[in-house]
Each structure stands twice: as structure tokens, then as C-alpha cells.
Design an enzyme around this catalytic site. Structure first.
Site, PDB file in Angstrom:
ATOM      1  N   GLU A 266      33.258  72.483  42.365  1.00  0.00           N
ATOM      2  CA  GLU A 266      33.169  71.320  43.254  1.00  0.00           C
ATOM      3  C   GLU A 266      33.658  71.707  44.637  1.00  0.00           C
ATOM      4  O   GLU A 266      34.675  72.395  44.772  1.00  0.00           O
ATOM      5  CB  GLU A 266      34.032  70.154  42.772  1.00  0.00           C
ATOM      6  CG  GLU A 266      33.558  69.417  41.546  1.00  0.00           C
ATOM      7  CD  GLU A 266      34.487  68.244  41.211  1.00  0.00           C
ATOM      8  OE1 GLU A 266      35.240  67.789  42.105  1.00  0.00           O
ATOM      9  OE2 GLU A 266      34.458  67.800  40.044  1.00  0.00           O
ATOM     10  N   GLU A 320      29.282  57.360  45.146  1.00  0.00           N
ATOM     11  CA  GLU A 320      29.484  56.664  43.871  1.00  0.00           C
ATOM     12  C   GLU A 320      30.373  55.448  44.124  1.00  0.00           C
ATOM     13  O   GLU A 320      31.600  55.549  44.203  1.00  0.00           O
ATOM     14  CB  GLU A 320      30.107  57.613  42.851  1.00  0.00           C
ATOM     15  CG  GLU A 320      29.212  58.798  42.515  1.00  0.00           C
ATOM     16  CD  GLU A 320      29.867  59.810  41.593  1.00  0.00           C
ATOM     17  OE1 GLU A 320      30.041  59.500  40.401  1.00  0.00           O
ATOM     18  OE2 GLU A 320      30.235  60.901  42.081  1.00  0.00           O
ATOM     19  N   LYS A 323      33.643  54.409  41.870  1.00  0.00           N
ATOM     20  CA  LYS A 323      34.771  55.300  41.617  1.00  0.00           C
ATOM     21  C   LYS A 323      36.066  54.664  42.094  1.00  0.00           C
ATOM     22  O   LYS A 323      36.116  54.040  43.160  1.00  0.00           O
ATOM     23  CB  LYS A 323      34.570  56.643  42.334  1.00  0.00           C
ATOM     24  CG  LYS A 323      33.488  57.521  41.732  1.00  0.00           C
ATOM     25  CD  LYS A 323      33.560  58.945  42.254  1.00  0.00           C
ATOM     26  CE  LYS A 323      34.748  59.687  41.675  1.00  0.00           C
ATOM     27  NZ  LYS A 323      34.771  61.108  42.067  1.00  0.00           N
ATOM     28  N   GLU A 329      36.795  58.778  48.001  1.00  0.00           N
ATOM     29  CA  GLU A 329      36.242  59.091  46.683  1.00  0.00           C
ATOM     30  C   GLU A 329      34.826  58.552  46.505  1.00  0.00           C
ATOM     31  O   GLU A 329      34.047  59.076  45.718  1.00  0.00           O
ATOM     32  CB  GLU A 329      37.145  58.527  45.583  1.00  0.00           C
ATOM     33  CG  GLU A 329      38.437  59.293  45.366  1.00  0.00           C
ATOM     34  CD  GLU A 329      38.186  60.661  44.760  1.00  0.00           C
ATOM     35  OE1 GLU A 329      37.314  60.779  43.881  1.00  0.00           O
ATOM     36  OE2 GLU A 329      38.855  61.626  45.167  1.00  0.00           O
TER      37      GLU A 329
END
Length: 393
Positions: A266, A320, A323, A329
Site C-alpha cells: 500500500e 471509500e 471508512k 481515510e
């Protein structure tokens, strides 16, 4: 060493090196996270990935809808065995076998599952009980794959966070945390034996966000800067990403694994964040991801390991919106749910005028065919005895 033992070790070493060689052709992958309520269906994601010419992805589970959608696409996938399954999987190989028979084997060979990430960021995490079951779980997963004759196709790994390191600056000083070493060393021993790389989640964004007063933003973004000099190795670093990768190599070398490849599982940069999240802007996200993509496309190594081509999975394909945690995030996405780009880093995406769900779906028949097939039966047969000893230890 007896002649028999020598032959077993030779065949295993050869098999591990050869598997890594087969796996080393790609450099740029993307993490396809799905903690959101506004994402397109997986069939549309296949269309998007093909349009962007992204051929390697990582998902965080083994969702059957996703795996079916990627059937025949030619896109290579690393699936995730979630942290919540580790304790159960560690108990016995039969449980790992059941999981693989349900979530991996039925989709092969048409869906190109190329790896299983056993857990995510376990060592260094808050649940110490998971530290203890990680290696048994990994061994059981590998043993089940072995018995199903899938180890020549599906690799086993386990991504780590930077929390496994006691320090990482300068890169040559990096070592594993003392409390983690008793768990990390046997895990590395097993991964070395089966030919798996070391997976690390490396985020210059997080380093900069936590210490913006002492870190040059240009150093974090691959922009022109004075860089840092590592006096021990006499190496100069003009970007933090390569310094983080080389820090991992240095830590591996100190515990006896100087030749183990490092893959960044990542990395990315948030395009939006809270007021206290320094650097989380659209401009910085574009700069980081654009420059990183250019660097990875060159297929070169790092200052400390110039012959080890850098490979990375970018986080993430989409924002997203479900999250938890700080605003950052939920804002790492390279693309919007309609298939258009979040910002320009060299991808075209799908044109906004034709990026609605129906238009995306109309592209889903485009694609790659074929399947990489190769028999490793001689290597696997020759190494049965010594593998069973290690799996049972």
C-alpha cells in the site's frame, strides 16, 4: 549435509527463485477497497481497469461477486484472508483447506488469483493474540495450497505496517522492533523458504502528516529538494518513498534476509483531510501519485537495492465513503465512482459523458484472455519431505 538434503534444498531454492522471477514482470498495481455505498459493480470496475491498463490489483477479502466479475479479464488479483479468520485458520490445515476450496480454487484458472494476503498489518497491531497465530495460519494456508497443487500459481504473503520497525531514519539504521522480532524472524524464515516477498505498507503521506515541521514536503512528493544523505551507506535519497523501501531492506538484512524482495502493498496520498492533517490536498495527491507512477514505470531499483525492481500497489482505486477514522481515510481514490479520474496522473479513465453505470457496463466485454500455465511438478515432488518437516514445526 547429506546428498538427499542437499537436493531437497537445491530444488526448493530453485523453485523459490523461479517463482519470484515469474512474478516480477509488473510494477504498478492498485488496491481495490470497497468500504463504500456508492461504488460501481465489479463488472464496471473491470471495464475501468482495462481502460486504465491496470493489470494488477489487491482486494481485502475474497468476495465471490468480485472474483466472478474478473473471470477472463486477465487482471491478476491478490485476495485477502481477513484478520478475523486467522485464529480459526491457525488451528488446523483442514480449515485453511476449506477456505481455499470455497474462495480460491473454484475461480481458477479463469480468474487470475495470484496471491493470498494472510491478514493485514498484524505484527505491531493492538491484538497481540493475532501475532501468535499469524505464522501457524500462514503455514496452514500454504500447506493447503501445496496439497491442491496451487503453490506454483498462488503466492502466500502477509502485509505489514511501518509499526514493525523501531526506527527507519536514516534507511540503513532501520531495525525491527525488539518485541516483534520473535514473531517476525520465523515468519521471514518460512517466507524465504517458500519464495515469498516482504510486503510493507509505506506512506510518505502519513510520515509528513505526523511531522510536517521537520519533513520537507518536496521530499515526500518526489519534487526537487536537497534530499537526505545516509552516511553509513554513502547513499543519497531525493524522495521518501525509496528511503522507506530501503529501510525495509536494511531491516531484513539485519535479521539475515538480504535477498528477500520488498513489495509495497500500500502507498498513496489523501486528496482531502481534516484541519490537522497536513498535506492532504488534491494538488499534493496528484503530485505524489503522478510522480510515483512515472518512477514505477521505469522499472528500476532503489539506491540500496538497484537491481531489485520496485513494485507497489497504490491505495486506492476509489474513495471509500464508509471508512471510519479521519477524513483522509475516505479520500485516497484515483477514480470517481462514475469511472472518471479524480485528478490527472496520466490515466484517461472513462469519459464523463459515457461514465454512467450503464455505459460502464457496456464495456465489460472488452478484455484479455489466456492463462499463464506452467508445471512445477518436479520441483514440488522433489521437495515434499523437507516441506512437511517445516510445516509441522
Amino acid at each position: 549435509m547429506t546428498t538427499c538434503s542437499f537436493l531437497f534444498c537445491f530444488f526448493f531454492t530453485f523453485g523459490a527463485v523461479f517463482l519470484n522471477a515469474v512474478d516480477a514482470t509488473w510494477t504498478y498495481g492498485v488496491n481495490y477497497g470497497r468500504i463504500a455505498d456508492n461504488l460501481p459493480p465489479p463488472e464496471s470496475v473491470v471495464t475501468l481497469l482495462k481502460a486504465a491498463k491496470i493489470k494488477n490489483i489487491r482486494i481485502y477479502d475474497a468476495d465471490h461477486g468480485v472474483l466472478n466479475a474478473f473471470k477472463g479479464s486477465g487482471i491478476e488479483i491478490v485476495v485477502g484472508l481477513g484478520n478475523e479468520f486467522l485464529k480459526d485458520i491457525s488451528v488446523g490445515e483442514d480449515r485453511a483447506m476449506n477456505w481455499i476450496k470455497e474462495n480460491v480454487q473454484p475461480f481458477l484458472p479463469d480468474t487470475h488469483i495470484r496471491g493470498i494476503a494472510v491478514g493485514n498489518e498484524i505484527l505491531g497491531g493492538a491484538d497481540v493474540e493475532l501475532w501468535e497465530v499469524l505464522l501457524p495460519a500462514v503455514k496452514n494456508v500454504y500447506s493447503a495450497l501445496y496439497r491442491l497443487q496451487l503453490t506454483s500459481v498462488v503466492q502466500v504473503s502477509s502485509p505489514h505496517s511501518e509499526a514493525v520497525f523501531a526506527n527507519s531514519f536514516p534507511p540503513s539504521s532501520c531495525i525491527f522492533r525488539e518485541d516483534i522480532v520473535p514473531f517476525m524472524k520465523p515468519l521471514l524464515q518460512f517466507f524465504s523458504f517458500i519464495g515469498s516477498p516482504f510486503f510493507i505498507n509505506a506512506y510518505p503521506f502519513l510520515a509528513y502528516k505526523n511531522d510536517p515541521e521537520h519533513i520537507d514536503i518536496n521530499y515526500a512528493l518526489f519534487k526537487k529538494n536537497k534530499g537526505i544523505f545516509d552516511a553509513k551507506t554513502n547513499l543519497h535519497y531525493d524522495n521518501m518513498f525509496e528511503a522507506q523501501v530501503d529501510a525495509a531492506y536494511a531491516a531484513l538484512e539485519k535479521v539475515g534476509y538480504p535477498k528477500m524482495p520488498v513489495i509495497v502493498s500500500e502507498t498513496g496520498w489523501a486528496s482531502h483531510g481534516d484541519e490537522n492533517e497536513a498535506g492532504a490536498t488534491m494538488k499534493n495527491a496528484r503530485t505524489y501519485n503522478r510522480n510515483l507512477r512515472k518512477k514505477l514505470m521505469k522499472k528500476k531499483g532503489t539506491p540500496f537495492r538497484p537491481k531489485m525492481v520496485v513494485r507497489a500497489y497504490i491505495f486506492a482505486l476509489f474513495n471509500e465513503n464508509s471508512k471510519p477514522g479521519p477524513t483522509s481515510e475516505r479520500n485516497f481514490g484515483l477514480f470517481k465512482p462514475d469511472g472518471s479520474i479524480s485528478y490527472d496522473i496520466g490515466f484517461t479513465g472513462l469519459k464523463p459523458s459515457a461514465a454512467g453505470p450503464s455505459s460502464l457496463l457496456s464495456f465489460k466485454k472488452l478484455g484479455f484472455g489466456g492463462w499463464f500455465g506452467c508445471s512445477y511438478s518436479m520441483v514440488l515432488t522433489a521437495s515434499v519431505a523437507i516441506l512437511m518437516l517445516i510445516l509441522s514445526s
